[in-house]
Design an enzyme around this catalytic site. Sequence first.
Site, PDB file in Angstrom:
ATOM      1  N   VAL A 159       0.818  -1.224   0.000  1.00  0.00           N
ATOM      2  CA  VAL A 159       0.000   0.000   0.000  1.00  0.00           C
ATOM      3  C   VAL A 159       0.846   1.265   0.000  1.00  0.00           C
ATOM      4  CG1 VAL A 159      -1.989  -1.084   1.096  1.00  0.00           C
ATOM      5  CG2 VAL A 159      -0.200  -0.067   2.523  1.00  0.00           C
ATOM      6  N   GLY A 160       2.150   1.126   0.182  1.00  0.00           N
ATOM      7  CA  GLY A 160       2.995   2.320   0.163  1.00  0.00           C
ATOM      8  C   GLY A 160       4.443   1.998   0.476  1.00  0.00           C
ATOM      9  N   GLY A 204       8.263   3.977   1.789  1.00  0.00           N
ATOM     10  CA  GLY A 204       8.822   5.157   2.416  1.00  0.00           C
ATOM     11  C   GLY A 204      10.328   5.114   2.441  1.00  0.00           C
ATOM     12  N   GLY A 245      11.381   1.689   4.372  1.00  0.00           N
ATOM     13  CA  GLY A 245      10.742   0.400   4.161  1.00  0.00           C
ATOM     14  C   GLY A 245       9.435   0.507   3.416  1.00  0.00           C
ATOM     15  N   VAL A 274       5.040  -0.649   3.332  1.00  0.00           N
ATOM     16  CA  VAL A 274       3.863  -0.930   4.147  1.00  0.00           C
ATOM     17  C   VAL A 274       2.926  -1.845   3.373  1.00  0.00           C
ATOM     18  CG1 VAL A 274       1.900   0.052   5.384  1.00  0.00           C
ATOM     19  CG2 VAL A 274       4.060   1.309   5.284  1.00  0.00           C
ATOM     20  N   LYS A 277       4.389  -2.425   8.570  1.00  0.00           N
ATOM     21  CA  LYS A 277       5.514  -1.631   8.072  1.00  0.00           C
ATOM     22  C   LYS A 277       6.792  -2.456   8.213  1.00  0.00           C
ATOM     23  CE  LYS A 277       7.911   2.804   8.669  1.00  0.00           C
ATOM     24  NZ  LYS A 277       7.914   4.089   9.414  1.00  0.00           N
ATOM     25  N   ASP A 298       9.019  15.064  11.279  1.00  0.00           N
ATOM     26  CA  ASP A 298       8.817  14.727   9.863  1.00  0.00           C
ATOM     27  C   ASP A 298       7.341  14.829   9.486  1.00  0.00           C
ATOM     28  OD1 ASP A 298       9.703  14.085   7.326  1.00  0.00           O
ATOM     29  OD2 ASP A 298       9.672  11.921   7.653  1.00  0.00           O
TER      30      ASP A 298
END
Length: 520
Positions: A218-219, A221, A224, A226, A243, A349
């Site tokens: 799903v994503g 970063g 790492g 997710v 994650k 962040d």
Amino acid sequence: MHNNNLSGALPDALSSCQSLMELRMDGNSFNTTIPVSISNMRGLELLNLTKNSLTGSIPEELGLMKGLKELYLAHNNLSLQIPESFISMTSLYQLDISFNDLDGQVPTQGVFSNLTGFMFVGNDKLCGGIQELHLPSCRVKSNRRILQIIRKAGILSTSVILVCFILALLVFYLKKRFRPLSARVEIIASSFMNEMYPRVSYSDLAKATNGFTSNNLVGTGRYGSVYKGRMRFKNSVSDVAVKVFDLEQSGSSKSFVAECKALSKVQHRNLIGVITCCSCPNLNQNDFKALVFEFMPYGSLDKWIHPDIDPSNPVKVLTLIQRLNIAVDIGAALDYLHNNCQPRIVHCDLKPSNILLGGDMVAHVGDFGLAKILTDPVGEQLINSKSSVGIMGTIGYVAPEYGEGGQISPYGDVYSFGILLLEMFTGKVPTHDMFSAGLTLQKYAEMAYPELLMDIVDPLLLSVENAWGEINCVMSAITRLALVCSRRRPTDRLCMREVVPEIHTIRASYVEKINKVVSD
């Protein structure tokens, strides 16, 4: 809950209220001991149990509540001594133990050195304390000669014990100092899991995510990826976000440790809900580290503000009230991190991709991989001092003082929040190609404020809203607030405790105007 007819025991379940700041249960008929579990209420700043029938001693554990500022225990039947742990409570400035049956020596440090902050009348057996309290001296029951003999006999043994203690500390320090990072990570992960989080293995997470397949991704970063998964905890099955840290990426292990530390200290409806963590070998006996979170069905705020990021997964346009609600949620999360959790935390962040939208589009701040826990009791040390911080955050959102070696402080998050507000309402990312040759997102907004704000409103917002007058009012207020938050000098910015009521006022004003238009 004060001044009622409540009686019996104070419930242990109160300790689950981790975000509760004030607990007032005075003027009731509670008649048991004070439960030790109250000390687990991390966010508590005021506790009032005056005028009950509480018995027993004051728990030593209350002295471990680092954020407690006011404690009122007067007019009860409490006995024994004042806990020594109260001496180290640096935040406590009001303590009322009047009209109990306490005895023994009154300390001289901390709140006990403050004549206006410490109230003790009605405890006739107390002694000692500072001279200004005018309490009788504490009697020494032991014979002075015997004490002298004991002291002389104990000098040699004490010296031996002291040397052994110093050697033990040295060995402990060396082991801790030179322990491999992976071992330190295991200890942190282990302590994180043992308290209240379920244990999960690599196989459990692989099964839940269908082997970490791309269909479940799903994503991605900085440190790492997710994955969406489905896991059973106790008697229920729920969707989760896993994650997985890329341990070949430099700084990934430190990011895992930072998230574990930060997430184990916080609990708030607008922060990402952590379920557990995993640190163990995978099927190839390589290190594997992951965090398991509650799944956020509406994804990141980034995809809603900039739907062109993923054209294959179109989303609806955020309305004006939805954007205001999200701003309120983010502000509440930062206010909690900066002011209401102990110790205080700086996120470092904040950006749209780290804001996740759950049920009913409630915003949750996530990704604590760069978070810093403030150990200074004042909270933010010298924000203009120099340090070796370097760039802490993401380009476009990072506070300018971080790039200049400035001290990490909550004001850095306030700057990022100001940039985030401008992006939410203009639809412009701060790193857009148009921002060059000295033009920034802030200057872009300043040039339009206040007459030309409708020229910079997110076109997607205008496509779903037709009340242009109300939009202009909101844009004026939001832009003014965002520009104050994103000023260059940290001391010129507001703090989150000042920002939050401003956002609430902006939202309430908009809702009032819309309701008036509808009624007319």
